[in-house]
Scaffold this motif. Structure first.
Motif, mmCIF file in Angstrom:
data_model
loop_
_atom_site.group_PDB
_atom_site.id
_atom_site.type_symbol
_atom_site.label_atom_id
_atom_site.label_comp_id
_atom_site.label_asym_id
_atom_site.label_seq_id
_atom_site.Cartn_x
_atom_site.Cartn_y
_atom_site.Cartn_z
ATOM 1 N N GLU A 92 0.831 -1.209 0.000
ATOM 2 C CA GLU A 92 0.000 0.000 0.000
ATOM 3 C C GLU A 92 0.869 1.263 0.000
ATOM 4 O O GLU A 92 0.585 2.226 -0.720
ATOM 5 C CB GLU A 92 -0.928 -0.009 1.217
ATOM 6 C CG GLU A 92 -2.058 -1.013 1.163
ATOM 7 C CD GLU A 92 -1.575 -2.461 1.292
ATOM 8 O OE1 GLU A 92 -2.243 -3.352 0.729
ATOM 9 O OE2 GLU A 92 -0.526 -2.680 1.946
ATOM 10 N N ASN A 117 1.759 6.626 -6.962
ATOM 11 C CA ASN A 117 0.687 7.547 -7.358
ATOM 12 C C ASN A 117 1.141 8.992 -7.224
ATOM 13 O O ASN A 117 1.030 9.794 -8.167
ATOM 14 C CB ASN A 117 -0.544 7.274 -6.488
ATOM 15 C CG ASN A 117 -1.751 8.085 -6.933
ATOM 16 O OD1 ASN A 117 -1.850 8.495 -8.080
ATOM 17 N ND2 ASN A 117 -2.672 8.322 -6.009
ATOM 18 N N GLU A 136 1.021 4.001 -2.982
ATOM 19 C CA GLU A 136 0.754 5.405 -2.639
ATOM 20 C C GLU A 136 1.910 6.294 -3.097
ATOM 21 O O GLU A 136 1.705 7.379 -3.642
ATOM 22 C CB GLU A 136 0.554 5.542 -1.127
ATOM 23 C CG GLU A 136 0.178 6.955 -0.687
ATOM 24 C CD GLU A 136 -0.040 7.058 0.816
ATOM 25 O OE1 GLU A 136 -0.138 8.190 1.318
ATOM 26 O OE2 GLU A 136 -0.094 6.004 1.488
#
Length: 346
Positions: free
Chosen positions: A207, A214, A211
């Motif tokens: 995760e 992104n 993140e």
């Protein structure tokens, strides 16, 4: 399949090694045979091989020169050194350049095969057991970003889908790093990739990695919009590339990679493909011809100019032998023979 280049100034050695082994049977594609380090460096930049087998002591460029240059470009290539008993100092220098594999000449077919297999294992270990097709998809997505085929949001979504079935942190990092490295090389002057590499490495979960990806891709998109020079078309940026080469051919370190990343702000692999498609030849071939044409102009104006001086003036460095090699390749004669023709026609 792993790509291999062989560099040796002795024709019989490089051709024998090239022909006596069934390379495909060990998952290797032999992409080229080179007669000196300068020619080898050109081919390495053009072909981006996984493994390079090189003689350590050659005229024009020693086998150490392309290793030094490639290490400066941060290309992750496994080098195999061919050396004799009397070349320990060369071998010690190679060790400092992180070369792990050596073959003592003369050598057997089995020794070559076993050493190449060891190098292949190293290439495999660097990929952390991620299937090769995953890397290919990630690389294709990075090209889509560089060539603006898709919007950043679409590419991020595709990366999420690509990694949706795997939660192993090292696996995800390897794929994301492969994706980003291609982009970082393309925009080397816009960002300090070491900072973002450390941020990626410090991510503890899938995760956190996604993140980071992104946010990083959105930030990079903004930087590209602010700093990149717009180019009208493929033909236009190839024209710019040719013009730059004509203005800077005297620089012995000139490469398509440098032009792409520092002048065009584009991915070198994409520029290389387009250059070949539009001009019908590789950039290294074009640059070699360009240097020969300029050498001919210099000699026409001053036939008594020393060949080593001409070599330095046209970007062959302190290697008049390399200029001679280029002359033979593109003109079929040596520079001295060219001068004799000029004087004979005067």
């Amino acid at each position: 399949m792993y790509k291999l280049i062989i560099i040796d100034d002795e024709k019989i050695i490089r051709e024998t090694i090239g022909s006596m082994i069934d390379w495909k049977s060990i998952d290797v594609e032999l992409v080229g045979l080179c007669s000196n380090g300068m020619e080898g460096l050109d081919m390495i930049i053009d072909e981006d091989p996984d493994i390079v087998m090189t003689d350590i002591r050659m005229p024009v460029f020693s086998g150490l020169e392309p290793i030094k240059r490639i290490r400066q470009l941060n290309k992750d290539i496994e080098f195999i050194i061919l050396s004799g008993y009397s070349e320990f100092e060369y071998a010690r220098t190679a060790m400092a350049l992180n070369v792990k594999y050596y073959i003592l000449k003369p050598c057997s077919k089995e020794t070559i095969i076993n050493t190449v297999k060891q190098a292949i294992e190293d290439c495999c270990s660097k990929k952390k057991t991620v299937p090769s097709y995953i890397f290919k998809i990630a690389r294709k997505l990075s090209q889509d970003f560089i060539e603006k085929i898709k919007q950043p949001e679409e590419i991020i979504n595709d990366m999420f889908n690509l990694l949706s079935d795997n939660n192993d942190c090292d696996y995800v990092k390897a794929v994301v790093l492969s994706f980003l490295t291609n982009i970082w090389y393309s925009y080397v002057n816009l960002i300090d990739s070491s900072i973002y590499y450390n941020e990626l490495e410090n991510s503890k979960t899938k995760e956190e990695i996604m993140e980071f990806l992104n946010g990083h891709l959105k930030l990079l998109s903004q930087k590209i919009i602010r700093n990149s020079k717009p180019l009208d078309s493929s033909k236009e940026f190839i024209k710019k590339c040719i013009e730059y080469a004509k203005e800077n051919f005297s620089n012995p370190s000139l490469t398509l990679k440098y032009i792409a990343e520092n002048y065009l702000y584009m991915n070198v692999d994409y520029v290389s493909r387009q250059f070949c498609k539009i001009t019908g030849e590789k950039f290294s071939t074009f640059l070699g011809r360009l240097r020969v044409e300029n050498a001919k102009d210099i000699l026409r104006k001053n036939p008594d100019e020393k060949i080593y001086t001409v070599a330095e003036m046209v970007g062959c460095g302190n290697n008049p032998q390399y200029l001679t090699q280029l002359f033979k390749k593109y003109e079929g004669i040596t520079p001295s023979a060219f001068v004799n023709l000029l004087k004979g026609n005067a």
